[in-house]
Scaffold this motif. Structure first.
Motif, PDB file in Angstrom:
ATOM      1  N   LEU A  90       0.832  -1.211   0.000  1.00 22.55           N
ATOM      2  CA  LEU A  90       0.000   0.000   0.000  1.00 22.55           C
ATOM      3  C   LEU A  90       0.863   1.255   0.000  1.00 22.55           C
ATOM      4  CD1 LEU A  90      -2.872  -0.987   2.472  1.00 22.55           C
ATOM      5  CD2 LEU A  90      -3.107  -0.423   0.042  1.00 22.55           C
ATOM      6  N   ALA A  91       1.986   1.210   0.698  1.00 20.85           N
ATOM      7  CA  ALA A  91       2.902   2.353   0.718  1.00 20.85           C
ATOM      8  C   ALA A  91       3.497   2.594  -0.671  1.00 20.85           C
ATOM      9  CB  ALA A  91       4.007   2.125   1.742  1.00 20.85           C
ATOM     10  N   VAL A  92       3.857   1.498  -1.354  1.00 16.27           N
ATOM     11  CA  VAL A  92       4.384   1.625  -2.723  1.00 16.27           C
ATOM     12  C   VAL A  92       3.312   2.197  -3.650  1.00 16.27           C
ATOM     13  CG1 VAL A  92       5.257   0.335  -4.715  1.00 16.27           C
ATOM     14  CG2 VAL A  92       6.058  -0.234  -2.411  1.00 16.27           C
ATOM     15  N   LEU A  93       2.068   1.708  -3.492  1.00 17.74           N
ATOM     16  CA  LEU A  93       0.959   2.213  -4.301  1.00 17.74           C
ATOM     17  C   LEU A  93       0.713   3.705  -4.041  1.00 17.74           C
ATOM     18  CD1 LEU A  93      -1.439   1.780  -6.226  1.00 17.74           C
ATOM     19  CD2 LEU A  93      -2.797   1.074  -4.234  1.00 17.74           C
ATOM     20  N   SER A  94       0.769   4.094  -2.771  1.00 13.93           N
ATOM     21  CA  SER A  94       0.543   5.502  -2.427  1.00 13.93           C
ATOM     22  C   SER A  94       1.636   6.389  -3.014  1.00 13.93           C
ATOM     23  CB  SER A  94       0.488   5.679  -0.902  1.00 13.93           C
ATOM     24  OG  SER A  94       1.754   5.446  -0.310  1.00 13.93           O
ATOM     25  N   PHE A  95       2.867   5.884  -3.049  1.00 13.77           N
ATOM     26  CA  PHE A  95       3.969   6.650  -3.636  1.00 13.77           C
ATOM     27  C   PHE A  95       3.731   6.860  -5.130  1.00 13.77           C
ATOM     28  CE2 PHE A  95       8.206   7.429  -5.302  1.00 13.77           C
ATOM     29  CZ  PHE A  95       8.741   8.297  -4.354  1.00 13.77           C
ATOM     30  N   ALA A 140      -5.095  14.064  -0.702  1.00 20.24           N
ATOM     31  CA  ALA A 140      -5.776  13.495   0.457  1.00 20.24           C
ATOM     32  C   ALA A 140      -6.039  12.013   0.247  1.00 20.24           C
ATOM     33  CB  ALA A 140      -7.080  14.239   0.723  1.00 20.24           C
ATOM     34  N   VAL A 141      -6.393  11.624  -0.978  1.00 20.34           N
ATOM     35  CA  VAL A 141      -6.588  10.204  -1.299  1.00 20.34           C
ATOM     36  C   VAL A 141      -5.276   9.440  -1.126  1.00 20.34           C
ATOM     37  CG1 VAL A 141      -7.193   8.565  -3.116  1.00 20.34           C
ATOM     38  CG2 VAL A 141      -8.502  10.675  -2.859  1.00 20.34           C
ATOM     39  N   ASP A 142      -4.185  10.049  -1.615  1.00 18.44           N
ATOM     40  CA  ASP A 142      -2.863   9.429  -1.447  1.00 18.44           C
ATOM     41  C   ASP A 142      -2.541   9.252   0.031  1.00 18.44           C
ATOM     42  OD1 ASP A 142      -2.851   9.845  -4.169  1.00 18.44           O
ATOM     43  OD2 ASP A 142      -1.593  11.632  -4.057  1.00 18.44           O
ATOM     44  N   LEU A 143      -2.852  10.283   0.808  1.00 15.82           N
ATOM     45  CA  LEU A 143      -2.580  10.245   2.247  1.00 15.82           C
ATOM     46  C   LEU A 143      -3.388   9.143   2.926  1.00 15.82           C
ATOM     47  CD1 LEU A 143      -1.333  11.430   4.828  1.00 15.82           C
ATOM     48  CD2 LEU A 143      -3.201  13.092   4.879  1.00 15.82           C
ATOM     49  N   ILE A 144      -4.621   8.963   2.497  1.00 20.07           N
ATOM     50  CA  ILE A 144      -5.463   7.902   3.084  1.00 20.07           C
ATOM     51  C   ILE A 144      -4.833   6.536   2.847  1.00 20.07           C
ATOM     52  CG2 ILE A 144      -7.681   6.702   2.830  1.00 20.07           C
ATOM     53  CD1 ILE A 144      -8.955   9.466   2.356  1.00 20.07           C
ATOM     54  N   PHE A 145      -4.291   6.317   1.646  1.00 18.39           N
ATOM     55  CA  PHE A 145      -3.624   5.050   1.366  1.00 18.39           C
ATOM     56  C   PHE A 145      -2.400   4.864   2.263  1.00 18.39           C
ATOM     57  CE2 PHE A 145      -6.214   4.724  -2.408  1.00 18.39           C
ATOM     58  CZ  PHE A 145      -6.286   3.351  -2.636  1.00 18.39           C
TER      59      PHE A 145
END
Length: 299
Positions: free
Chosen positions: A135-140, A281-286
């Motif tokens: 999920l962290a990789v996806l958010s990046f 904000a969506v990125d932050l939620i991930f």
């Protein structure tokens, strides 16, 4: 109690990031960083002196700084270099990037710590931890798409590289903390590494900034500069105090501290008027969901 202290440390770190961003706006980076090390040292110097010359005053309290030999100070000097490297990368990156991008990238540090623990300490990740990593990789990746809307190309922007390097060296510092906290007194580490950073910064300031001070970005004093040190020292002190509890878990404490991204994100939105907040904000939620899975995997 230790979990409450971890959340308090996270809130203080969020304010620390906000004051750092404010101090660096249209300002020279290295003098701001140097003053941060100076003010941080001033905070801890009285504890060092009282512990050395009037030990009964602080002995038995959480502020006492035990005496240590050269070998111990060698470990602390190494920590000073690691932390200062992270700060140099981080300060330059934060000066040139929106806080709403810097915060989520920094929030991936627990993932790097987990991967580092797997590589260096032989730890194995469980299903929840792997989910958090992915999920962290996806958010990046999602954050890089948000950055393109502001003309920030993650693959070719050197300031993104600086923030990533700040996160990597920060994760390395976290792994080194895990090594140090089993051997050294927390107050000894925190107080002395701040002092050593002043001595390390002196030649850096004189060699890299002073000769170019009239042609590069000029330095201007801001009252937010000492606030960087005050909030950082408070956040780290609460962090080390949380770890002093026997039942505390370093993995959970470090992840909770990265919740500071929520505070810094709010500052970026409300006070610095940064753009593309919905997508970020969506990125932050991930990122936060990934941290939650890391929490589940570390219970």
């Amino acid at each position: 109690m230790w979990l409450f202290l971890a959340f308090l440390s996270a809130a203080l770190l969020g304010f620390y990031d906000a004051f750092k961003k404010q101090s660096l706006r249209d300002n020279a980076v290295l003098p701001v960083l140097f003053l941060n090390t100076v003010f941080s040292s001033i905070v801890f110097l009285p504890f060092i002196l009282l512990s050395a010359f009037a030990p009964p005053v602080l002995h038995g309290t959480i502020f006492f700084v035990p005496s240590a030999g050269w070998e111990v100070h060698g470990y602390i000097v190494l920590k000073s270099f690691i932390v200062l490297s992270s700060w140099i990368f981080g300060y330059f990156g934060m000066k040139h990037l929106p806080l709403t991008i810097v915060g989520p990238i920094n929030a991936t540090r627990p993932v790097m710590v987990l991967v580092g623990a797997m590589l260096f300490f032989g730890e194995r990740l469980n299903f929840y931890q792997w989910t958090g990593v992915l999920l962290a990789v996806l958010s990046f990746f999602m954050l890089s798409r948000s950055g393109k809307k502001e003309g920030i190309d993650f693959t070719h922007n050197r300031w993104i590289f600086f923030i990533v390097m700040a996160a990597v060296t920060g994760a390395l510092s976290g792994l080194y903390d895990k090594f140090l906290m089993t051997r050294l007194d927390p107050m000894t580490v925190q107080s002395w590494y701040n002092v050593y950073q002043v001595f390390i910064m002196c030649p850096i300031l004189l060699l890299l900034w002073w000769p170019k001070r009239k042609t590069g970005t000029s330095f201007s004093w801001k009252w937010s500069i000492p606030c960087i040190s005050l909030f950082l020292c408070a956040a780290d002190f609460v962090y080390f105090y949380a770890l002093s509890y026997e039942d505390s878990m370093i993995s959970i404490v470090s992840m909770v501290r990265r919740g500071s991204v929520v505070v810094s994100f709010l500052f970026g939105a409300l006070f610095f008027r940064e753009k593309n907040l919905k997508s970020k904000a969506v990125d932050l939620i991930f990122v936060l969901i990934g941290m939650f899975f890391l929490y589940l995997g570390s219970k």
